[in-house]
Design a protein around this motif. Structure first.
Motif, PDB file in Angstrom:
ATOM      1  N   VAL A  77       0.985  -1.057   0.007  1.00  0.00           N
ATOM      2  CA  VAL A  77      -0.026   0.005  -0.050  1.00  0.00           C
ATOM      3  C   VAL A  77       0.978   1.193  -0.053  1.00  0.00           C
ATOM      4  O   VAL A  77       2.030   1.212   0.843  1.00  0.00           O
ATOM      5  CB  VAL A  77      -0.814  -0.080   1.163  1.00  0.00           C
ATOM      6  CG1 VAL A  77      -1.840   1.223   1.316  1.00  0.00           C
ATOM      7  CG2 VAL A  77      -1.796  -1.315   1.238  1.00  0.00           C
ATOM      8  N   VAL A  78       0.570   2.414  -0.739  1.00  0.00           N
ATOM      9  CA  VAL A  78       1.259   3.319  -0.787  1.00  0.00           C
ATOM     10  C   VAL A  78       1.020   4.025   0.360  1.00  0.00           C
ATOM     11  O   VAL A  78       0.089   4.457   0.788  1.00  0.00           O
ATOM     12  CB  VAL A  78       0.755   4.412  -1.856  1.00  0.00           C
ATOM     13  CG1 VAL A  78       1.498   5.799  -1.977  1.00  0.00           C
ATOM     14  CG2 VAL A  78       1.313   3.635  -3.386  1.00  0.00           C
ATOM     15  N   GLU A  79       2.129   4.423   1.063  1.00  0.00           N
ATOM     16  CA  GLU A  79       2.154   4.983   2.526  1.00  0.00           C
ATOM     17  C   GLU A  79       2.624   6.781   2.464  1.00  0.00           C
ATOM     18  O   GLU A  79       2.015   7.437   3.093  1.00  0.00           O
ATOM     19  CB  GLU A  79       3.223   4.121   3.460  1.00  0.00           C
ATOM     20  CG  GLU A  79       2.902   4.692   4.885  1.00  0.00           C
ATOM     21  CD  GLU A  79       3.708   3.787   5.815  1.00  0.00           C
ATOM     22  OE1 GLU A  79       4.815   3.971   6.129  1.00  0.00           O
ATOM     23  OE2 GLU A  79       3.055   2.885   6.200  1.00  0.00           O
ATOM     24  N   ALA A  80       3.328   6.933   1.483  1.00  0.00           N
ATOM     25  CA  ALA A  80       3.626   8.205   1.195  1.00  0.00           C
ATOM     26  C   ALA A  80       4.146   8.566  -0.390  1.00  0.00           C
ATOM     27  O   ALA A  80       4.571   7.675  -0.937  1.00  0.00           O
ATOM     28  CB  ALA A  80       4.808   8.568   2.380  1.00  0.00           C
ATOM     29  N   ILE A  81       4.017   9.646  -0.505  1.00  0.00           N
ATOM     30  CA  ILE A  81       4.438   9.892  -2.128  1.00  0.00           C
ATOM     31  C   ILE A  81       5.513  11.271  -2.204  1.00  0.00           C
ATOM     32  O   ILE A  81       5.298  11.981  -1.176  1.00  0.00           O
ATOM     33  CB  ILE A  81       3.215  10.237  -3.015  1.00  0.00           C
ATOM     34  CG1 ILE A  81       2.403  11.590  -2.519  1.00  0.00           C
ATOM     35  CG2 ILE A  81       2.334   9.086  -3.164  1.00  0.00           C
ATOM     36  CD1 ILE A  81       1.164  11.977  -3.473  1.00  0.00           C
ATOM     37  N   ASP A  84       5.216  15.244  -7.666  1.00  0.00           N
ATOM     38  CA  ASP A  84       4.871  14.916  -8.882  1.00  0.00           C
ATOM     39  C   ASP A  84       4.412  13.338  -9.160  1.00  0.00           C
ATOM     40  O   ASP A  84       4.787  12.706 -10.191  1.00  0.00           O
ATOM     41  CB  ASP A  84       5.800  15.090  -9.943  1.00  0.00           C
ATOM     42  CG  ASP A  84       6.675  16.677 -10.101  1.00  0.00           C
ATOM     43  OD1 ASP A  84       5.616  17.606 -10.083  1.00  0.00           O
ATOM     44  OD2 ASP A  84       7.618  16.843 -10.219  1.00  0.00           O
ATOM     45  N   VAL A  85       3.611  12.939  -8.162  1.00  0.00           N
ATOM     46  CA  VAL A  85       3.022  11.770  -8.244  1.00  0.00           C
ATOM     47  C   VAL A  85       1.535  11.888  -8.097  1.00  0.00           C
ATOM     48  O   VAL A  85       0.850  12.319  -7.202  1.00  0.00           O
ATOM     49  CB  VAL A  85       3.606  10.883  -7.002  1.00  0.00           C
ATOM     50  CG1 VAL A  85       2.815   9.540  -6.983  1.00  0.00           C
ATOM     51  CG2 VAL A  85       5.331  10.631  -6.885  1.00  0.00           C
ATOM     52  N   ASP A  86       1.071  11.102  -9.141  1.00  0.00           N
ATOM     53  CA  ASP A  86      -0.642  10.955  -9.076  1.00  0.00           C
ATOM     54  C   ASP A  86      -1.081   9.987  -8.339  1.00  0.00           C
ATOM     55  O   ASP A  86      -2.445  10.214  -7.743  1.00  0.00           O
ATOM     56  CB  ASP A  86      -0.985  10.837 -10.746  1.00  0.00           C
ATOM     57  CG  ASP A  86      -0.557  11.982 -11.632  1.00  0.00           C
ATOM     58  OD1 ASP A  86      -0.518  13.126 -11.018  1.00  0.00           O
ATOM     59  OD2 ASP A  86      -0.420  11.850 -12.686  1.00  0.00           O
ATOM     60  N   LEU A  87      -0.558   9.060  -7.883  1.00  0.00           N
ATOM     61  CA  LEU A  87      -1.017   8.014  -6.968  1.00  0.00           C
ATOM     62  C   LEU A  87      -1.421   8.694  -5.635  1.00  0.00           C
ATOM     63  O   LEU A  87      -0.548   9.096  -5.077  1.00  0.00           O
ATOM     64  CB  LEU A  87       0.016   6.991  -6.742  1.00  0.00           C
ATOM     65  CG  LEU A  87       0.252   5.769  -7.969  1.00  0.00           C
ATOM     66  CD1 LEU A  87       1.264   5.055  -7.784  1.00  0.00           C
ATOM     67  CD2 LEU A  87      -1.378   5.075  -8.438  1.00  0.00           C
ATOM     68  N   ALA A  88      -2.571   7.981  -5.051  1.00  0.00           N
ATOM     69  CA  ALA A  88      -2.828   8.510  -3.945  1.00  0.00           C
ATOM     70  C   ALA A  88      -2.234   7.359  -2.743  1.00  0.00           C
ATOM     71  O   ALA A  88      -2.208   6.508  -2.868  1.00  0.00           O
ATOM     72  CB  ALA A  88      -4.571   8.678  -3.696  1.00  0.00           C
ATOM     73  N   VAL A  89      -2.189   8.315  -1.454  1.00  0.00           N
ATOM     74  CA  VAL A  89      -1.867   7.506  -0.502  1.00  0.00           C
ATOM     75  C   VAL A  89      -2.976   6.385  -0.053  1.00  0.00           C
ATOM     76  O   VAL A  89      -4.282   6.963  -0.128  1.00  0.00           O
ATOM     77  CB  VAL A  89      -1.635   8.318   0.938  1.00  0.00           C
ATOM     78  CG1 VAL A  89      -1.506   7.314   2.033  1.00  0.00           C
ATOM     79  CG2 VAL A  89      -0.333   9.111   0.710  1.00  0.00           C
ATOM     80  N   GLY A  90      -2.664   5.054  -0.032  1.00  0.00           N
ATOM     81  CA  GLY A  90      -3.455   4.213   0.243  1.00  0.00           C
ATOM     82  C   GLY A  90      -4.042   3.452  -0.785  1.00  0.00           C
ATOM     83  O   GLY A  90      -4.567   2.347  -0.731  1.00  0.00           O
ATOM     84  N   THR A  91      -3.183   3.684  -1.842  1.00  0.00           N
ATOM     85  CA  THR A  91      -3.696   2.969  -3.262  1.00  0.00           C
ATOM     86  C   THR A  91      -2.921   1.645  -3.068  1.00  0.00           C
ATOM     87  O   THR A  91      -1.817   1.272  -2.824  1.00  0.00           O
ATOM     88  CB  THR A  91      -2.965   3.545  -4.317  1.00  0.00           C
ATOM     89  OG1 THR A  91      -3.684   4.839  -4.585  1.00  0.00           O
ATOM     90  CG2 THR A  91      -3.340   2.788  -5.631  1.00  0.00           C
ATOM     91  N   ARG A  92      -3.455   0.450  -3.605  1.00  0.00           N
ATOM     92  CA  ARG A  92      -2.734  -1.033  -3.550  1.00  0.00           C
ATOM     93  C   ARG A  92      -1.980  -1.041  -4.698  1.00  0.00           C
ATOM     94  O   ARG A  92      -2.523  -0.745  -5.854  1.00  0.00           O
ATOM     95  CB  ARG A  92      -3.886  -2.141  -3.217  1.00  0.00           C
ATOM     96  CG  ARG A  92      -4.543  -1.915  -1.991  1.00  0.00           C
ATOM     97  CD  ARG A  92      -5.394  -3.262  -1.736  1.00  0.00           C
ATOM     98  NE  ARG A  92      -6.018  -3.645  -2.881  1.00  0.00           N
ATOM     99  CZ  ARG A  92      -6.031  -5.300  -3.475  1.00  0.00           C
ATOM    100  NH1 ARG A  92      -5.639  -6.147  -2.451  1.00  0.00           N
ATOM    101  NH2 ARG A  92      -6.773  -5.482  -4.132  1.00  0.00           N
ATOM    102  N   VAL A  93      -0.760  -1.461  -4.779  1.00  0.00           N
ATOM    103  CA  VAL A  93       0.262  -1.577  -5.705  1.00  0.00           C
ATOM    104  C   VAL A  93       0.937  -2.721  -5.759  1.00  0.00           C
ATOM    105  O   VAL A  93       1.076  -3.678  -4.660  1.00  0.00           O
ATOM    106  CB  VAL A  93       1.003  -0.269  -6.061  1.00  0.00           C
ATOM    107  CG1 VAL A  93       0.036   1.019  -6.195  1.00  0.00           C
ATOM    108  CG2 VAL A  93       1.868   0.086  -4.648  1.00  0.00           C
TER     109      VAL A  93
END
Length: 305
Positions: A77-81, A84-93
């Motif tokens: 899970v994205v915890e920090a960005i 210039d990153v479009d992914l949201a925190v909390g996104t499963r990757v």
């Protein structure tokens, strides 16, 4: 963020799985275009065994001064960005860390990677399954890119290691593209290989137009190519010698988030298989590596931070 720590599996003096250590390091911070992923699961690949065994160190391919980080594949899970990153925190990757000469890897609680290198998981995909896929399916797709368009003639393709992660993906994706595929594997794997929609052999006779050497048989696989045919290997820098007019190529696996996203969809629709042999906690990473090293594994071994 650096006030916190994160566990990471590393080797200092490689001598097999027993040389793996768990160390605490500061939680890394994502830079521009990067994401910090809290790892949910991470698969073990054969190259990780080569790192722990010291083979790549002896070849001069790993030169880390302090320790070498282990692991490539991951889901989480994205915890920090970073900027210039479009992914949201909390996104499963899911994704994989490129290369192997590095002090960090995915066998850890956190990993920082370029946002362009990760794919968003399809709805409902299990993290363990997602972690088992990125390097193998990306390698398979990039191997097929090396082969290029299916020729009108000379499209008989032999895939070695067709019951393994890379080999099964190559076989399934190649068959879908129109190659006449035969999978080479042990006799006990015949049902699985034929289930990919390809022919099967455990004792190849004759020669093929093209051999995709997912099992890294090297010279033995070259001997199965017809005169003037093609060989594509999976060991960069260790390509076998060309002979009998055979074109020798090698795939260099590189992270590619958009490519991986499409491949995850091919897993969901059943084109590409996914198999998990075992899932063990990161604290038992030595045992997980030993399980893979002992052989006889069908499916991926994953560690769970």
């Amino acid at each position: 963020m650096n006030q916190q720590t994160s566990r990471r599996a590393v080797v200092r003096t490689p001598h097999g799985p027993e040389s793996i250590e768990i160390v605490d390091v500061p939680v890394p911070e994502p830079g521009q275009g990067q994401v910090l992923v809290k790892v949910a699961a991470a698969a073990i690949n054969p190259v990780d065994l080569e790192v722990t065994g010291g083979g790549l160190h002896r070849l001069g391919l790993v030169t880390q001064p302090e320790h070498t980080g282990l692991g490539a594949d991951f889901s989480g899970v994205v915890e920090a960005i970073g900027d210039d990153v479009d992914l949201a925190v909390g996104t499963r990757v899911a994704g994989f860390v490129g290369g192997f000469d590095r002090d960090h890897g995915s066998h850890a609680e956190h990993v920082v990677v370029d946002a362009a290198d990760v794919a968003v998981l399809p709805d409902g995909m299990c993290p363990n399954v997602a972690a088992s896929l990125p390097l193998t399916v990306t390698t398979a797709a990039q191997l097929l890119e090396v082969l290029g368009a299916v020729p009108a003639e000379g499209r008989r393709l032999l895939v070695t290691g067709a019951a393994g992660g890379v080999g099964a993906a190559v076989a399934a994706l190649a068959a879908a593209r129109g190659w006449a595929v035969t999978g080479l594997a042990r006799a006990g794997d015949e049902a699985f290989v034929r289930g990919l929609g390809v022919d099967f052999t455990a004792a190849p006779q004759g020669r093929w137009d093209v051999v995709a050497d997912a099992a890294a048989m090297q010279d033995e696989a070259v001997s199965l190519v017809r005169d003037g045919g093609r060989f594509v290997g999976v060991k960069p820098g260790l390509e076998p010698d060309a002979e009998r007019g055979i074109a020798v190529d090698v795939v260099v696996s590189r992270p590619d988030g958009p490519l991986l996203a499409g491949l995850l969809d091919r897993v969901v629709d059943g084109t590409v298989p996914a198999r998990i042999h075992a899932a063990l906690p990161l604290a038992e990473v030595v045992g997980a590596y030993q399980l893979l090293a002992n052989g006889g594994v069908r499916g991926r071994v994953v560690v769970l931070p």
